[in-house]
Scaffold this active site. Structure first.
Site, PDB file in Angstrom:
ATOM      1  N   CYS A  25       1.008  -0.984   0.134  1.00 15.56           N
ATOM      2  CA  CYS A  25       0.255  -0.359  -0.146  1.00 15.56           C
ATOM      3  C   CYS A  25       0.836   1.417  -0.075  1.00 15.56           C
ATOM      4  CB  CYS A  25      -1.280   0.211   1.295  1.00 15.56           C
ATOM      5  SG  CYS A  25       0.241   0.241   2.525  1.00 15.56           S
ATOM      6  N   CYS A  43       4.352   1.021   2.523  1.00 19.92           N
ATOM      7  CA  CYS A  43       4.652   1.107   2.069  1.00 19.92           C
ATOM      8  C   CYS A  43       6.048   2.265   1.395  1.00 19.92           C
ATOM      9  CB  CYS A  43       4.612   0.047   1.346  1.00 19.92           C
ATOM     10  SG  CYS A  43       3.521  -1.521   2.107  1.00 19.92           S
ATOM     11  N   ASP A  45       9.830  29.343 -31.104  1.00 13.85           N
ATOM     12  CA  ASP A  45      10.662  29.955 -31.740  1.00 13.85           C
ATOM     13  C   ASP A  45      10.214  29.966 -33.131  1.00 13.85           C
ATOM     14  OD1 ASP A  45      14.020  30.347 -31.846  1.00 13.85           O
ATOM     15  OD2 ASP A  45      14.305  28.881 -32.638  1.00 13.85           O
ATOM     16  N   ASP A  75      14.008  24.288 -31.283  1.00 13.19           N
ATOM     17  CA  ASP A  75      14.431  22.957 -31.801  1.00 13.19           C
ATOM     18  C   ASP A  75      15.982  23.187 -31.720  1.00 13.19           C
ATOM     19  OD1 ASP A  75      14.714  24.723 -34.260  1.00 13.19           O
ATOM     20  OD2 ASP A  75      14.526  22.977 -35.103  1.00 13.19           O
ATOM     21  N   ASP A 120      18.568  26.822 -27.640  1.00 19.93           N
ATOM     22  CA  ASP A 120      16.762  27.248 -27.349  1.00 19.93           C
ATOM     23  C   ASP A 120      17.165  27.118 -26.135  1.00 19.93           C
ATOM     24  OD1 ASP A 120      15.329  28.232 -29.588  1.00 19.93           O
ATOM     25  OD2 ASP A 120      15.315  26.851 -30.513  1.00 19.93           O
TER      26      ASP A 120
END
Length: 738
Positions: A21, A24, A431, A633, A637
């Site tokens: 549970c 734990c 961008d 990308d 960036d």
């Protein structure tokens, strides 16, 4: 040097056994986070894994595993070598739960049936036999102490670690009912006041719940299994001129591999022979096949749809894109969302509070009614219904399904924090290059002076640009190559004129290609193209001129084309009440031209931005109180992606950008951004629903049990199925259209 070494950390994933549970997972987390050298430990109940970040100079993996074992649980390093072992243990656990449940149900059923018949007043010799105290004792004892031994074992470990869990509640509740039955049957001589069936049925129902829960948890991780199934098992390798089939593990770097139509690409590689279309939907979520030819990169797990290929292996084993995606999804599914902190805090104190409530129920009910037997049954019901399993599963199961669904659609979410953050995005910075636009310049316009030979001039232009390293030059060369089929012209005395263009001699005549500045320096008249150049530059295109000697005879324009889906995606983001900004190094005129084309307001355009200043624009919006996402990308960036509340990298970009981002969009389609936000919102909604039902269930259930309106058997069933209901609600996410 020593200080540098001390600061280095490494991260390992461990498969945890023995958890029952939320308490734990909390116990293991507390144990590990106290250890010297461990920076951070996260334990996920749903995946049954621990992610541990530690300093190897201060602690070791064997020492970490010993700490987990000392807390009463097991741990196995979750790497390639041990994954099959972990899978086998999970399968063994599932089979054991199934067998134990069946045996427990067979032993419990006669007592339940006889009890029902007795309640409705229908007596016969068979049911009468199962009402005999000794018979019930014989049936209940194996269920209590053999099948139910796991609860005593778990309770002992939990008490030893001073962190009571579900096992403590179940062990105490069923033992109380069993012991009271022994007392009434064999000491107090009250053979009709037995609760053997209660203790046996509670254990049976909890086992059923655990079995269903275990199988449902495996289904929440189905995305990982599906990704793993995409990995090829063998490859046809060309060695010493012969084709031999080898296991995928035997493929070596730079091996030549032949792939026939319909076969999976076994590893990442570069095509050295052949042309085909690949189905890359498993990687990008894009259903249309992608054309591939010599020198193109291909990825393991994608499907070769038509032509025969020979490729050279460039990445194998755990280095392939598919392996890295699997690892990223596993890490995401093992992470925690900030909202889970609520459940964690409550789980940590819940069981001790329940024990106090159960004791209070026993004392108050016994004192008020004078019926201590009734008081004990009420307190047993409190103990049994109060398990906080549903709380522990509410968040991680929804995260597992949400991140898995994202992976199927080419959206890789790095963790729960990123998932929750994406749902709260208020502003998004895009961008321009490679995000809004394709990032690959293309020729858009080509004009020559009347009377000139268009094809011949293009062959001269193409010949000059063949030697250019500039992206615009390459775009012009590729344009010429597509348009012309003849022999390429030979260039002599080629020169790159920094900042203005290029020149060279063709057929004994000096020719120039470049900007207006080069024409001015060469005294070439280009007034006949001036009006057209102004119009092109106003629409965001770069115009270049070509001159033979001192006569400007042609003009060619190049632009980074806008992606077909950019305008649609930006419109969707606006409909979601997200403010959209564009960031670019271009001049204001070009930037506003592109902005107007895709629907971004001029006031929301950051133009002429230096790479080093990109992150500053993210901060400026954050200072206005906005939760900001950055989409990019490129390498430049990366700082802005890391600074943003949520960084989204285009999978078509650089590895550095993807490393800095929280979410990677595997194809270049901007529509994946609104899809990501939608998926995040739906997943967060599911988490809130799960937490609500888990809280409500315990809040309502405990008082009902305390005042005697809940039979212990009903309480056991309700407790068992509360966890299953949370899991099923999380699994319902799979029906979400992304």
């Amino acid at each position: 040097m020593e200080n540098t070494q001390k600061k280095q950390t490494t991260m390992e994933t461990l498969a945890i056994t023995g958890m029952t549970c939320a308490n734990c997972s909390q116990t293991i987390e507390k144990t590990l986070n106290k250890e010297s050298g461990i920076t951070l430990a996260n334990v996920n109940l749903a995946t049954e894994k621990a992610t541990v970040t530690y300093n190897p100079a201060e602690t070791t993996l064997p020492k970490i595993i010993k700490s987990i074992e000392a807390a009463g649980y097991g741990a196995i390093v979750y790497d390639e070598e041990h994954q099959k072992e972990v899978a086998a243990l999970k399968e063994k656990k599932s089979q054991r739960l199934k067998i134990d449940f069946i045996v427990s149900a067979i032993l419990s059923a006669p007592m339940v049936i006889s009890m029902i018949f007795m309640l409705v007043g229908w007596h016969n010799p068979i049911t009468g036999f199962f009402e005999i105290p000794v018979v019930q004792f014989i049936l209940a004892t194996p269920v209590q102490f053999i099948i139910g031994w796991r609860f005593y074992k778990g309770a002992y470990k939990a008490i030893k670690a001073a962190s009571p869990n579900m096992d403590v509640l179940v062990a105490m509740g069923t033992t109380a009912a069993y012991a009271l039955s022994i007392y009434n049957a064999f000491i107090a001589n009250r053979p009709h006041d037995l609760y053997f069936e209660s203790s046996a049925v509670i254990i049976t129902l909890i086992l059923l719940g655990k079995y269903l829960e275990h199988n449902a948890k495996n289904r929440t991780g189905s995305a990982i299994k599906q990704l793993m199934a995409l990995q090829a098992k063998t490859a046809v390798v060309i060695r010493d001129g012969e084709e031999i089939t080898v296991p995928i593990e035997s493929v070596q770097l730079y091996d030549l591999i032949r792939i026939k139509p319909g076969e999976q690409i076994p590893v990442d590689g570069k095509i050295i022979e052949g042309t085909t279309s690949l189905d890359e939907s498993m990687l990008t979520g894009e259903s249309l096949p992608v054309e591939k030819t010599v020198d193109d990169t291909v990825f393991g797990g994608t499907v070769n749809t038509n032509g025969t290929l020979v490729l050279q292996a460039t990445k194998i084993g755990s280095e392939t894109a598919l392996s890295q995606i699997i690892r990223m999804v596993e890490e995401a599914q093992g992470s925690k969302a900030p909202i889970q902190q609520i459940a964690d805090r409550i789980s940590a104190i819940f069981v001790p509070i329940v024990l106090v409530v159960a004791l209070g129920t026993l004392i108050v009910t016994g004192w008020l009614t004078g019926d201590w037997e009734l008081a004990l049954i009420h307190s047993v019901a409190v103990l049994v219904i109060a398990c906080p399993c549903a709380l522990g599963l509410a968040t991680p199961t929804a995260i597992m399904v949400g991140t898995g669904l994202g992976a199927k659609n080419g959206i890789l979410i790095k963790g729960g924090e990123a998932l929750e953050g994406a749902a709260k995005i208020q502003a998004i910075i895009l961008d321009k290059t490679g995000t809004i636009t394709k990032g690959k310049p293309e020729v858009t316009d080509y004009e020559v002076l009347p009377g000139e030979n268009s094809e011949e001039l293009l062959s001269f232009i193409m010949a000059l640009e063949k030697n250019s390293e500039h992206p615009l030059g390459k775009a012009i060369y590729n344009y010429g190559k597509k348009k012309l089929n003849g022999e390429e012209q030979t260039v002599e005395n080629f020169k790159a004129l920094v900042g203005s263009g290029i020149s060279g001699d063709i057929k004994g005549e000096t020719m120039y290609m470049g900007a207006k500045r080069l024409m001015d320096e060469n005294h070439s008249d280009y007034s006949h193209f001036s009006e057209k150049i102004t119009a092109l530059e106003g629409s965001g295109k770069t115009a270049m001129l070509f001159a033979k000697g001192d006569q400007c005879v042609a003009m060619i324009a190049v632009a980074d084309q806008i992606k077909e889906t950019s305008k649609e995606a930006i419109q969707k983001l606006k409909q979601m009440n997200v403010e959209v900004y564009m960031l670019t190094g271009d001049n204001r005129l070009t930037a506003e031209s592109i902005g107007s084309e895709v629907g971004i307001d001029a006031a929301h355009i950051f133009a002429e931005v230096l790479p080093a200043d990109k992150a500053n624009h993210v901060v400026s919006l954050q200072e206005k109180g906005l939760s900001v996402a950055m989409v990019g990308d490129g390498i430049n960036d990366a700082p802005a992606l890391a600074t943003a509340n949520v960084g989204l990298a285009m999978g078509t970009g650089t590895d550095i950008a993807m490393e800095a981002a929280d979410i990677t969009l595997m194809n270049g389609d901007l529509n994946n951004i609104p899809k990501t936000i939608h998926l995040s919102k739906v997943t967060l909604r599911k988490i809130k629903q799960n937490l609500f039902w888990a809280f409500i269930y315990n809040t309502i259930g405990i008082p009902f049990a305390a005042i005697g309106l809940l039979n212990p058997i009903v309480a056991g069933g309700a407790m068992a199925f509360s966890s299953v209901s949370v899991l099923l609600n999380s699994l319902a996410l799979n029906r979400t259209k992304v």
